[in-house]
Design an enzyme around this catalytic site. Sequence first.
Site, PDB file in Angstrom:
ATOM      1  N   SER A  82      -9.316  19.248  -7.168  1.00  0.00           N
ATOM      2  CA  SER A  82     -10.383  20.166  -6.792  1.00  0.00           C
ATOM      3  C   SER A  82     -11.699  19.441  -6.569  1.00  0.00           C
ATOM      4  CB  SER A  82     -10.577  21.217  -7.899  1.00  0.00           C
ATOM      5  OG  SER A  82     -11.017  20.580  -9.102  1.00  0.00           O
TER       6      SER A  82
ATOM      7  N   HIS B 276       0.810  -1.222   0.000  1.00  0.00           N
ATOM      8  CA  HIS B 276       0.000   0.000   0.000  1.00  0.00           C
ATOM      9  C   HIS B 276       0.845   1.274   0.000  1.00  0.00           C
ATOM     10  CE1 HIS B 276      -4.337  -1.090   0.472  1.00  0.00           C
ATOM     11  NE2 HIS B 276      -3.786  -2.267   0.694  1.00  0.00           N
TER      12      HIS B 276
ATOM     13  N   ASP C 276     -23.268  24.071 -13.503  1.00  0.00           N
ATOM     14  CA  ASP C 276     -22.127  24.929 -13.818  1.00  0.00           C
ATOM     15  C   ASP C 276     -21.209  24.314 -14.863  1.00  0.00           C
ATOM     16  OD1 ASP C 276     -21.070  22.873 -12.384  1.00  0.00           O
ATOM     17  OD2 ASP C 276     -19.874  24.116 -11.019  1.00  0.00           O
TER      18      ASP C 276
END
Length: 715
Positions: free
Chosen positions: A655, A243, A695
Amino acid sequence: MGSGSSVNIQYKYSLQKSESAFKAAVLIQQWYRRHVARLEMRRRCTWRIFQSIEYACEQDQIQLHNFFSYLMDQFTPSSSKERDFISRMLISGESYKEAELEKYCDYESIEVPDSYTGPHLSFPLLPDHATALLEAFQQKQQLHARYVLNLLHETRKHLKQLPNISHVSTCYSEEVTVCGDLHGQLDDLFLIFYKNGLPSPSKSYVFNGDFVDRGKQSLEILVILFTFLLIYPKEVHLNRGNHEDHMVNLRYGFTKEVMQKYKVHGKKILKMFQNVFCWLPLATLIDQKVLIIHGGISDTTDLDMLEKIQRDKFISVLRLKKRKESSRKAELQAINGERESGIDAAGNEAAPRLSLQPQSAQAPSTANRLEFTRWLRQTVQEQIDTCRRLVDISESEPEELTYSSMVSLKGADDEPCWSRQEEWKQVLDILWSDPTPQEGCRENKVRGGGCYFGPDVTEKFLEKYSLQFLIRSHECKQEGYEFCHNRKVLTIFSSSNYYEIGSNRGAYVKLGPDLIPHFVQYQANKTAHTLNMTQRISRVEESAFRALREKLFAHTSALISAFKAYDGDNTGRITLSNWATAVESVLRLGLPWRMLRPQLVRSTEDGMLEYKSWLDDLAMEQRSQEHIQSSLLEVIYRNRSNLETIFRIIDRDHSGLISFEEFQQTWKLFSSHMNIELTDDGINDLVRSIDFNKDGNIDFNEFLEAFRLVKQCPA
């Protein structure tokens, strides 16, 4: 006479009473044994469900990496937009050069505001800094991004000087403590330190990988471990786990955790973690007798090779770069002068290419095979490096000599040249493999990576390197540890309550000069201590069957097809035996479906199952998305982990927003690889329904929430 008769009566009465008590005790004992046996059977079934689903997810992860390989090897972009789209997916996994990384992750340019109340770090670190971090993290405080980057910078410098295999001696400390997977569960690490003591000159630790993912405090664990590593470099040793891989982190939570905690500088921190992970040592050797590796071995594991390879080349162990076979043949043709400039393999006019002919050195004679092989590899590598510079793609190329690079250079004249494939397999095997009771060595198809190695493989390996036994982690064990292969392989797992509260204990092992293992077990969750055995098993069982029902729903279409194969007359009914066979043929989890059937299927008098109504009972409804076709919904649910991983790669600025076009391109590429038939109209409907605020962008967190499926409430 009367007195004797009275004594006999009392004796008989006493004997009858004792006999009744004995029979009652036997009945109670039999009942208790049956009760415990039933609980143990339920526990084992629950355990198999969790492990089967976990390993199936790891198979999905391997399949996702095959998807990336598919993009690199097979997909030809039809436009500049598609080419840019794929480039962003693939380049995101590359590492920066030394100078570029230093510039990109410049911690000195980040100011710590006066309002910051968390811990402060100054280098070189002292034990007081570690104590301050422990106290701050216990109080849920967060370390400032400047200090995180500074710590990662210093950790990276230290790790680069370490060998691939760390060597530890019990002569310098009373004992060595070995810890297994922690998986972001900070409470387990706190409990280990509370029970065993903090690292110190007399308290050595080996942490055997998988520090991150799944849990919610992976970053805090890494900060603590890296801090102790810098304070006590001779007493604290860290191995790389499967991992510690940025591609795995995209799927299992570490990437998301970092970006949520550090919204401004998270991308820089992730890039530094990615680079630090590839510098972690691959193994630890105690007194030259006990080898500690994360996963396991194979019949080709070679410690000499592991000691000499450049481990930093493997940024993601699962993702070995490959070129198309046609490209490889074309390169060989170019080397032999068989292809003319400007004409591709198909005879079409091609874009100008860089010549693969040597520029500064004449090719050596092919009679000396080793010399020719070295020349060929060097020539091709030079051209690849040139191409990377032209397209602004860089590999991890250290500008200073490191331990592993010095070893490689030192033995360049008298050691064989290993291929990238051979080196990659060595690393993949020790990070991903599992032991098995069966003899031999075979591909680990359950996980999708590494291999299964048997007792004979272990015995030969130990004999070859004069070792006593192996310590590995990688697998959750109910008691926190487990021996196998005649006590020659020890699995240690330090993450308690891994699947669910009460599912398993955590453990660590202590080795003294006699190398006899001493185990300490624990439960880090307070709730687990308040549950009795029945309550604990019931709670874990409920969670396991919930996950299994979700898995069944995600394969509804395939299940219907499998059921119809046993329903020749189209009655909508099949036998329970055929139900079990059909379910296993679709899910391939290797579960005892006949034993699990009472928990999944209502009992019927005639032994037949109406499979359509059973699937209706499993059906789940989504929030406000009823107009999306059910087949598309099922596909989304089945592949949402893969989708989330891909989305996090596409979303380069993290984002959480991607454009409509990027979303559509993702679906087209993904569906073509997974052989999923989706219409453009279906994808467009999906896009419009997710864009809640209209948007033109998609918030993927809302996307997951919109398609979070819940059980259909009974009417």
